[in-house]
Design an enzyme around this catalytic site. Structure first.
Site, PDB file in Angstrom:
ATOM      1  N   HIS A 148       0.860  -1.181   0.000  1.00  0.00           N
ATOM      2  CA  HIS A 148       0.000   0.000   0.000  1.00  0.00           C
ATOM      3  C   HIS A 148       0.895   1.228   0.000  1.00  0.00           C
ATOM      4  O   HIS A 148       1.718   1.412   0.899  1.00  0.00           O
ATOM      5  CB  HIS A 148      -0.923   0.023   1.214  1.00  0.00           C
ATOM      6  CG  HIS A 148      -1.882   1.172   1.213  1.00  0.00           C
ATOM      7  ND1 HIS A 148      -3.150   1.089   0.658  1.00  0.00           N
ATOM      8  CD2 HIS A 148      -1.753   2.444   1.673  1.00  0.00           C
ATOM      9  CE1 HIS A 148      -3.762   2.254   0.785  1.00  0.00           C
ATOM     10  NE2 HIS A 148      -2.930   3.089   1.410  1.00  0.00           N
ATOM     11  N   CYS A 149       0.735   2.066  -1.014  1.00  0.00           N
ATOM     12  CA  CYS A 149       1.595   3.242  -1.164  1.00  0.00           C
ATOM     13  C   CYS A 149       0.847   4.488  -0.697  1.00  0.00           C
ATOM     14  O   CYS A 149      -0.175   4.849  -1.282  1.00  0.00           O
ATOM     15  CB  CYS A 149       2.031   3.400  -2.621  1.00  0.00           C
ATOM     16  SG  CYS A 149       3.074   4.849  -2.906  1.00  0.00           S
TER      17      CYS A 149
END
Length: 353
Positions: free
Chosen positions: A69-70
């Protein structure tokens, strides 16, 4: 060229952000009912986790081929946007290198025209050029400071984002994700710990870097497959990875140790009242902290010198038996005498299992 860099960088950035990674349909089950025994069940999405998919706590969905997850795109990097995200990581350093070259040459030429050499000193006059006529864009002290600051940002972005690009290309050329690389390392650790003699082979590596590359990058921009079914190498099962995940989940239960809270903990990231070492060694991760009350039981699965990670054992299995998981200070708990899963003495028994 700078406009081209900007357009391509923003296009891939917003593609990675808005296209998204692709999610496993809610309530999804495999076509063959017997295949459910090879898969984990997600209680939040009320569906089975498809091969290579993982549940993201931030997106609150099971993501297909989840890499991570960025926070910079406020989305996960996965099946549908892996190519766009990687191209962004490539184009951003290239654009910054181009900008750095312009900044360096600008400052060099402007300073060269303003330097006066004497017998005992070197003077720089930022008011006007000595040799050439006035430039089209005035270059004074403020312009020099801004250019120097922008050069530092460009070089910093080149190094930081460039390293992320190298990491992404390494996993892409082996047809893995960051999570799957971690699973493979844990598989080796499990086999070595129990000395089972088995060999774990990553099933999705096609044996050729070019074939692995084409799994993510295509001329149409649409990745191969549907995100649920994946081609595997010869000699591997369609659910080889998910079977290994189930083994690791069972092993995690076996290795877990029961602890009892002896102090209250509010769940803050950096607790001031738990000691200086605990405050400064807080885990650098997005994983949550869990609040503890004196007397509560926790199953610890891993830990650091001053912190531990585990699941809180609830008295009443609310929400389908979901446990609260997160980090907590080691000094707030003490080890129980008996193992949590079997109520047997902990010492000398885990290795045998």
């Amino acid at each position: 060229m700078l406009i081209n860099w900007t357009v391509m960088i923003l296009y891939n950035y917003f593609s990675a952000m808005f296209v998204g990674p692709g999610y496993v349909p809610l309530g999804w089950t495999p076509e063959k009912s017997q295949d459910c025994t090879y898969l984990q069940y997600c209680k939040v999405c009320q569906s089975y986790k498809a091969p290579r998919s993982h549940h993201c706590r931030k997106c609150n969905r099971c993501v297909m081929k989840m890499d991570h997850h960025c926070p910079w795109i406020n989305n996960c990097c996965g099946y549908q946007n892996h190519a766009s995200f990687t191209l962004f990581l490539l184009l951003a350093p290239l654009g910054c290198i181009h900008a750095s070259f312009i900044f360096v040459m600008t400052m060099y030429t402007q300073l060269y025209n303003r330097i006066s050499f004497g017998w005992s000193s070197v003077k720089i006059d930022m008011s006007a050029a000595k040799r050439d006529p006035r430039p089209i864009i005035p270059f004074g002290l403020s312009a020099f400071a801004v250019s120097l600051f922008a050069l530092g940002l460009a070089l910093g972005t080149t190094i930081a984002v460039g390293m992320l690009f190298i990491i992404q290309m390494k996993v892409i050329l082996t047809n893995k994700t960051s999570i799957e690389s971690w699973i493979e390392e844990k598989a080796k650790d499990r086999i070595q710990y129990y000395q089972t003699g088995e060999t774990f082979i990553f099933p999705y590596d096609m044996g050729s870097k070019w074939k692995n590359f084409k799994q993510v990058f295509t001329w149409s921009g649409i990745p191969e497959g549907n995100g649920l079914d994946w081609p595997v190498r010869d000699g591997c099962h369609q659910y080889s990875l998910t079977i290994e995940q189930l083994k690791q989940k069972a092993d995690k239960r076996v290795r877990s140790v029961r602890y009892r809270a002896v102090e209250d903990y509010s769940g803050v990231c950096c607790p001031v009242t738990k000691g200086v070492k605990t405050f400064f060694t807080t885990p650098c991760t997005e994983e949550p902290r869990i609040a503890l009350s004196k007397g509560e039981l926790i199953l610890a699965t891993r830990g650091l010198k001053h912190w531990m990670y585990g699941e809180k054992i609830l008295d009443t299995p609310a929400d389908g038996g979901i446990r609260e998981r997160g980090w907590f200070p080691r000094k707030c708990v003490e080890k129980c005498q008996y193992d949590s899963e079997t109520d047997q003495p902990v010492d000398g028994e885990k290795k045998n299992r």
